[in-house]
Each structure stands twice: as structure tokens, then as C-alpha cells.
Design an enzyme around this catalytic site. Sequence first.
Site, PDB file in Angstrom:
ATOM      1  N   HIS A  87      42.981  40.869  42.267  1.00  0.00           N
ATOM      2  CA  HIS A  87      44.221  40.180  42.656  1.00  0.00           C
ATOM      3  C   HIS A  87      44.175  38.708  42.204  1.00  0.00           C
ATOM      4  CE1 HIS A  87      47.564  39.477  45.717  1.00  0.00           C
ATOM      5  NE2 HIS A  87      47.176  38.255  45.418  1.00  0.00           N
ATOM      6  N   GLU A  88      43.022  38.053  42.434  1.00  0.00           N
ATOM      7  CA  GLU A  88      42.896  36.638  42.043  1.00  0.00           C
ATOM      8  C   GLU A  88      42.885  36.490  40.524  1.00  0.00           C
ATOM      9  OE1 GLU A  88      43.578  34.758  44.325  1.00  0.00           O
ATOM     10  OE2 GLU A  88      43.102  36.130  45.956  1.00  0.00           O
ATOM     11  N   CYS A  95      50.242  38.919  49.491  1.00  0.00           N
ATOM     12  CA  CYS A  95      49.955  37.726  48.697  1.00  0.00           C
ATOM     13  C   CYS A  95      50.595  36.522  49.373  1.00  0.00           C
ATOM     14  CB  CYS A  95      50.523  37.890  47.288  1.00  0.00           C
ATOM     15  SG  CYS A  95      50.277  36.439  46.237  1.00  0.00           S
ATOM     16  N   HIS A 139      46.312  36.451  39.203  1.00  0.00           N
ATOM     17  CA  HIS A 139      47.015  35.176  39.380  1.00  0.00           C
ATOM     18  C   HIS A 139      46.774  34.241  38.184  1.00  0.00           C
ATOM     19  CE1 HIS A 139      49.054  35.150  43.203  1.00  0.00           C
ATOM     20  NE2 HIS A 139      47.981  35.580  43.862  1.00  0.00           N
TER      21      HIS A 139
END
Length: 174
Positions: free
Chosen positions: A140-141, A98, A144
Amino acid sequence: MAVRPVVNYPARVLKGIAGPVGSLGGPERALAQDLVDTMYDSPGCVGLAAPQLGVASRAFALDVSVMKRPPDGHHGLVVLFDPELVLATGSELAREGCMSVPDYTCDVRRSTEVVIRGTTPDGHARVLEAVGFEARAIQHELDHLDGLLVLDRVASRQDVFPRKRRAKKGEHLR
Ligand code: CO
């Protein structure tokens, strides 16, 4: 449009729930362009979410086609506002890096196939079906936008690996 500095952990903006964007105007399109510009400017970066630019808004940019060996079936550049996970199936453990956690990589369990929907920068609804590495990058995004980092997703400390040096070409961060 501009390349902007990426916020590193620990930072409050990375740990909060990003707010919905709703209708898109000039500032939102500028944010989309900044996400894209910063992503392409960062070696190894295949995705970037708005909180990583210090903006607590639900938006991300993603492009796994920049990988040395792009995964089959990818969608090239994807930029979405207010993305939502519609469906997630399968399960696989794999290493992730990341941009905001430059000192570690982590083994993270993710779904292998996802369907998401969101709004493109020009205001169109988009539904996207992704598999494998691209599906992983999307999850993953999305994390966030909910204040979750790879460090929050590991099952144990055995899944956290110190990085001795910063990312170089051929490594993939998001
Ligand atoms: Co990240």
C-alpha cells in the site's frame, strides 16, 4: 519533528510519481520524523507515505505493531527511503483503508509475502521480508510512491465501500 496535516484525495501530489531521495541529510531525517509523528498521532494509522504529507519523495513510515492484535512476525517501526520491491509472492483479497481516502474502504488484491530493500533514516541499507498484513501495508505504501491509491487497485465497483464515518480506534488506515 511535527504532526502534519494528511493530504486527502483528490490531490495532484497523491497521483504523481514521487522522486528518489538519494543521499540523506537533515531535511530527509526531519521528513522521516514527521511521517512517524503524524502516523502515531492518527487513530488507526499503521503507515504513511511522504506524498500524504504533500512531499513528492520516495519515503514511508510503517508500524503494524500498533494494531489491537499485531500480526505475527512484524518488524515494528519501519522507515525507509527509496524503497524497492525485490520479490512478491502469493495473492489475497482483503479490505484496506487509507488516510488519504477517508470516505471509502476497498477490497484490494495483494501479494502475501514481499521482500523490499531501502535506506533507513540513518543511512543504512535495509532488506526486509514481510508477510500477511505487514506485507499488504508495505505494498500500500509503495503504491503511494507511484501515485496509486486503493481506488486505483480495485477490480470493480463492488470492491468499493462507502465509509459512513471517519476511522475510529481499532480500524487500520495507511
Ligand atoms: Co494510504
